[in-house]
Scaffold this motif. Structure first.
Motif, PDB file in Angstrom:
ATOM      1  N   VAL A 240     -13.977   1.693  20.488  1.00 41.42           N
ATOM      2  CA  VAL A 240     -13.492   0.480  20.309  1.00 41.42           C
ATOM      3  C   VAL A 240     -15.589  -0.254  20.549  1.00 41.42           C
ATOM      4  O   VAL A 240     -15.474   0.047  21.838  1.00 41.42           O
ATOM      5  N   SER A 241     -15.243  -1.582  20.544  1.00 40.65           N
ATOM      6  CA  SER A 241     -16.201  -1.975  21.119  1.00 40.65           C
ATOM      7  C   SER A 241     -17.026  -3.435  21.742  1.00 40.65           C
ATOM      8  O   SER A 241     -15.704  -3.791  20.923  1.00 40.65           O
ATOM      9  N   ILE A 242     -16.945  -3.238  22.424  1.00 41.13           N
ATOM     10  CA  ILE A 242     -16.749  -4.431  24.129  1.00 41.13           C
ATOM     11  C   ILE A 242     -17.637  -5.192  23.971  1.00 41.13           C
ATOM     12  O   ILE A 242     -18.956  -4.539  24.794  1.00 41.13           O
ATOM     13  N   ILE A 258     -14.088  -8.578  22.362  1.00 36.64           N
ATOM     14  CA  ILE A 258     -13.732  -7.387  21.841  1.00 36.64           C
ATOM     15  C   ILE A 258     -15.073  -7.149  20.250  1.00 36.64           C
ATOM     16  O   ILE A 258     -14.852  -8.725  19.489  1.00 36.64           O
ATOM     17  N   ASN A 260     -15.452  -6.338  16.701  1.00 38.11           N
ATOM     18  CA  ASN A 260     -14.846  -5.189  15.417  1.00 38.11           C
ATOM     19  C   ASN A 260     -14.918  -6.121  14.312  1.00 38.11           C
ATOM     20  O   ASN A 260     -14.556  -5.486  13.459  1.00 38.11           O
ATOM     21  N   PHE A 264      -7.647  -6.567  13.387  1.00 33.76           N
ATOM     22  CA  PHE A 264      -7.678  -5.230  13.182  1.00 33.76           C
ATOM     23  C   PHE A 264      -6.003  -4.500  12.372  1.00 33.76           C
ATOM     24  O   PHE A 264      -5.597  -5.163  12.215  1.00 33.76           O
ATOM     25  N   GLU A 269      -5.296   0.015  16.476  1.00 31.36           N
ATOM     26  CA  GLU A 269      -5.856  -0.840  17.709  1.00 31.36           C
ATOM     27  C   GLU A 269      -5.967  -2.052  18.461  1.00 31.36           C
ATOM     28  O   GLU A 269      -6.715  -1.503  19.052  1.00 31.36           O
ATOM     29  N   ARG A 270      -5.168  -2.155  17.984  1.00 32.90           N
ATOM     30  CA  ARG A 270      -5.216  -3.305  19.150  1.00 32.90           C
ATOM     31  C   ARG A 270      -5.492  -2.834  20.559  1.00 32.90           C
ATOM     32  O   ARG A 270      -5.735  -3.581  21.204  1.00 32.90           O
ATOM     33  N   ALA A 273      -8.140  -1.690  21.945  1.00 26.55           N
ATOM     34  CA  ALA A 273      -9.017  -2.372  22.116  1.00 26.55           C
ATOM     35  C   ALA A 273      -8.696  -3.665  23.657  1.00 26.55           C
ATOM     36  O   ALA A 273      -9.057  -3.666  24.214  1.00 26.55           O
ATOM     37  N   GLU A 274      -7.067  -3.368  23.405  1.00 26.71           N
ATOM     38  CA  GLU A 274      -6.904  -4.175  24.951  1.00 26.71           C
ATOM     39  C   GLU A 274      -7.010  -3.446  26.046  1.00 26.71           C
ATOM     40  O   GLU A 274      -7.269  -3.906  27.526  1.00 26.71           O
ATOM     41  N   ARG A 277     -10.774  -3.305  27.566  1.00 35.57           N
ATOM     42  CA  ARG A 277     -10.698  -4.522  27.823  1.00 35.57           C
ATOM     43  C   ARG A 277     -10.376  -4.620  28.970  1.00 35.57           C
ATOM     44  O   ARG A 277     -10.928  -4.768  30.440  1.00 35.57           O
ATOM     45  N   ASN A 302     -19.682   1.141  23.411  1.00 36.88           N
ATOM     46  CA  ASN A 302     -18.560   2.058  22.425  1.00 36.88           C
ATOM     47  C   ASN A 302     -17.537   2.279  23.679  1.00 36.88           C
ATOM     48  O   ASN A 302     -17.993   3.548  24.245  1.00 36.88           O
TER      49      ASN A 302
END
Lengths: 309, 240
Positions: A240-242, A258, A260, A264, A269-270, A273-274, A277, A302
């Motif tokens: 995941v990239s934030i 996010i 992306n 997603f 993936e979601r 990602a969360e 975050r 990342n």
């Protein structure tokens, strides 16, 4: 029947009062409240910078590392380290005396103990073992870890944080003593944190043992808070990239995005990602060198679960 | 997306969960709260019964001991009857008084020889009835203890299941897998089971103890009734 009913009522009221007032027996769950850490999140989401709360959060986490470091520092490299030691220690002590006298002294003691315990667990698998043990005894290996920690520490401490630090120490002490959960998180943190410095160390060891790039320092701090999704299919591939922006005091500016390139592919993936975050939000404020603010004002990071496994 | 995340953050931190027992109660779902209230009331009432029974059984045993001592000390039964009065408060004395009353009533007009068997049967009957009445008085409310003992755990379990159901619904609603979303709800829910156990355990223990004690008292009463009717019948035969 009236007398027994009365007696029973008195008995129950007594128990109720005991629960309300809180005998030591019943107060454990309160000490158990690391959620204080989470409270900060609300503040952050609302974008209100409320320093006192975030500071204790971040500090307790870092302090475990801070204290072990001061010890190794004198031994390995006397030049840079001696300076940080005298400063942090003298500062916290005088201030605490004014307000909480008993607290400062007990705080340092509990910390060293809990730390060694969490570390030994992660150690069996990766590299962490050599680091904790060598720290007290030899001087050569510890060099790697001290570097990342040193940078963030001196800056926050010098400004005005002494009192807060002491509070954080106290908080940390409570956590470590009273709850197992914090221990778990602690074990996770050293694990991930050590991996980061280690990887960088291999490359930098010879030339720049005492410094770490701002990004690595940031990554190390974020990883402490990150619980990567477990149980997802191909979890190690959920990168995941934030993108986040910071204020000068190390708090987040705005809401981490996010990055992306679209939606997603699936729920995992979601969730990943969360979780990333959340980690970013949860761990602020970050301790980063203020004079290099420009370099970390806007960062894209990342999150690779592989680092965590 | 953003909104969701904010909701999550608030439900994680915003609650700032008060994990004290009272906090757990206040934050619980209404159904769980009702369950908890019922359990607390059950606990209150069963403790009232327990205290009452402890005191009563102890008193009954002590009084009965005292009475039996007096009875077997060899004094005049008529005197004893007068001293005990028409409605004494311990079952043994009650038994004795009932039998003596029946005896006095039957003998005041003089005894026919044919009346012996009838009198004996009547006295026996009277004692029987008295024992039943006394036992019933002693075991009053014991049924409640048995009920609490067997159902409070289930009731608590119901509260827990309900609370956990809510917790999982909140996971589904927030789409957040963080333990922080679920944990408070589960803690609340488990609190219901804890209350159920708190109510049930003393009730079961007390019920077993009291039914044992009661059995002992019944045996004692029946033994006394047998001995007393033997004495009376001997007296009848001697009186001939």
């Amino acid at each position: 029947m009236r007398v027994p009913a009365l007696a029973s009522a008195v008995l129950h009221m007594l128990i109720l009062v005991i629960m309300y007032v809180g005998l030591p027996l019943f107060t454990d769950p309160k000490v158990f409240e690391p959620p204080v850490v989470i409270e900060v999140e609300i503040v952050d989401v609302a974008d209100i910078t409320n320093l006192p709360k975030p500071v204790p959060e971040a500090k307790p986490e870092e302090k475990p590392k801070i204290e072990p470091k001061p010890e190794p520092k004198p031994e390995p490299k006397p030049e840079p380290k001696p300076e940080p030691k005298p400063e942090p220690k003298p500062e916290p002590k005088p201030e605490p005396k004014a307000e909480p006298v008993p607290e400062p002294e007990p705080a340092p003691k509990p910390e060293p103990k809990p730390e060694p315990k969490p570390e030994p667990k992660p150690e069996p698998k990766p590299e962490p073992k050599p680091t904790p043990k060598p720290v007290p005894k030899p001087v050569v290996k510890p060099v790697v870890k001290p570097a990342p920690k040193l940078e963030p520490k001196p800056e926050p401490k010098k400004p005005t944080f002494d009192l807060k630090q002491m509070k954080a120490l106290l908080d940390k002490k409570k956590r470590e003593q009273a709850s197992k959960t914090p221990d778990d998180t602690d074990t996770k943190k050293p694990n991930s944190a050590e991996k980061v410095p280690n990887s960088s160390t291999k490359a930098m060891d010879a030339s720049l043992p005492l410094t770490m790039s701002e990004k690595d320092a940031l990554r190390q701090q974020v990883q402490k808070c990150w619980n990567p999704p477990t149980g997802a299919a191909n979890a190690e591939e959920l990168v995941v990239s934030i993108r986040m922006q910071f204020n000068q005091n190390g708090t987040l500016n705005g809401y981490p995005e996010i990055v992306n390139g679209g939606g997603f592919k699936n729920d995992f993936e979601r969730v990943a990602a969360e979780s990333a975050r959340r980690a970013v939000i949860q761990c602020q404020p970050y301790k980063l060198p203020a004079e290099k603010y420009e370099s970390w004002r806007d960062v894209t990071m990342n999150f690779n679960p592989r680092d965590m496994f | 997306m953003e909104k969701e995340a904010i909701v999550v953050a608030q439900s994680m931190g915003g609650s700032a969960h008060d994990l004290s027992m009272i906090g757990l109660f206040v934050q619980a779902d209404i159904v769980v709260q009702i369950v908890m209230l019922v359990l607390v009331l059950a606990s209150f009432w069963s403790w009232a019964i327990i205290i009452d029974k402890i005191l009563r059984f102890r008193r009954v045993t002590a009084d009965s001991d005292e009475f039996e001592n007096e009875f077997w000390s060899g004094g005049n039964l008529e005197d004893l009857h007068r001293r005990v009065g028409p409605s004494p408060d311990n079952p043994l004395a009650m038994l004795f008084a009932a039998a003596m009353k029946e005896w006095a009533r039957s003998t005041e007009k003089g005894l026919g020889k044919t009346a012996h068997t009838g009198l004996q049967a009547r006295i026996h009957q009277v004692m029987r009835v008295t024992i039943d009445r006394e036992v019933e008085r002693l075991e009053k409310y014991l049924g409640f203890l048995a009920t609490v003992g067997s159902t409070a755990t289930f009731l608590g379990l119901f509260g827990t299941v309900w609370g956990i159901m809510n917790s999982f619904q909140s996971i589904a609603a927030t789409k957040d897998t963080s333990l922080a979303v679920v944990a408070p709800g589960i803690a609340e829910a488990l609190f219901a089971t804890a209350l159920g156990l708190v109510a049930a355990i003393p009730a079961v223990v007390a019920y077993n103890k009291f039914s044992n004690d009661l059995q002992r008292i019944i045996t004692r009463l029946e033994g006394f009734a047998g001995e007393f009717s033997a004495i009376l019948s001997r007296q009848l035969d001697q009186g001939d």
